[in-house]
Write an enzyme that holds these catalytic residues in place. Sequence first.
Site, short mmCIF file in Angstrom:
data_model
loop_
_atom_site.label_atom_id
_atom_site.label_comp_id
_atom_site.label_asym_id
_atom_site.label_seq_id
_atom_site.Cartn_x
_atom_site.Cartn_y
_atom_site.Cartn_z
N GLU A 189 20.63 70.94 22.17
CA GLU A 189 20.99 71.54 23.46
C GLU A 189 20.85 70.43 24.49
O GLU A 189 19.73 70.08 24.90
CB GLU A 189 20.09 72.71 23.81
CG GLU A 189 20.42 73.35 25.15
CD GLU A 189 19.43 74.41 25.60
OE1 GLU A 189 19.15 74.49 26.81
OE2 GLU A 189 18.93 75.17 24.74
N ARG B 87 20.79 68.22 33.15
CA ARG B 87 19.77 67.80 34.12
C ARG B 87 19.92 66.32 34.43
O ARG B 87 19.06 65.74 35.11
CB ARG B 87 18.37 68.08 33.56
CG ARG B 87 18.08 69.57 33.38
CD ARG B 87 16.66 69.81 32.93
NE ARG B 87 16.39 71.21 32.74
CZ ARG B 87 15.21 71.71 32.43
NH1 ARG B 87 14.17 70.90 32.28
NH2 ARG B 87 15.03 73.01 32.27
N LYS C 136 18.39 84.23 26.00
CA LYS C 136 17.31 83.24 26.02
C LYS C 136 16.17 83.81 26.86
O LYS C 136 16.42 84.35 27.95
CB LYS C 136 17.84 81.93 26.60
CG LYS C 136 16.81 80.88 26.95
CD LYS C 136 17.53 79.67 27.54
CE LYS C 136 16.57 78.64 28.09
NZ LYS C 136 17.28 77.44 28.57
#
Length: 214
Positions: free
Chosen positions: A40, A44, A128
């Site tokens: 994943e 960022r 999630k």
Amino acid sequence: MNVIERIGEIGIIPVIKIDTPEHAVPLARALCEGGLPAAEVTFRSNAAEESIRRIAKEVPEMLVIAGTVLDPATAEKAVRAGAQGIVSPGLNVETVRWCVKQNVPVIPGIATPGELETAVREGLEVVKLFPAEVLGGVSMLKALAGPYASVKIMPTGGVKPSNVREYLAQKNLIACGGTWIVPGDLLAKEDFDGIRKLAAEAAAIRDEMRQKSG
């Protein structure tokens, strides 16, 4: 096997911030060799899009999904780069609807039963839990399992070697998101052997728990 099924098969999904695109391919290969062929890649950093593109092109056996996707524009950018799925820290309905319309697997973050129900109303069966430990961790998973037995959950945030076994034992878990597998300092030093070892240790825990559950 579709993307959601592959996430369940892999069981522990490394959550990664890549600052240098040149690290992407050797990192992906190290994770695959360690037994965790998934990443994943979080948005960022400015290197996320190019890192996804390189992994998708050069390490096709790797399941690469985009994380920290906050809006439809980022989702579209990630998918064009080669991301096979989208993960977000929160429940952005616009992002979810864009993904559903484009037939792109999406796993939004939820923190409450109300948000989980919103995700279900949008047609999702996997969410999630983020930040998992802050929200109660395994206790939260157990609490949600009763009324929402059909929903599978991927906890991320605070999952680590000392508690991952307890997470993996939960019936409503599809996989864990793990940031510990690719520490920023090892990646910065290009210590891909060290990352391969951490991936192998995590994969061994996954396999151990599956043998126990039998």
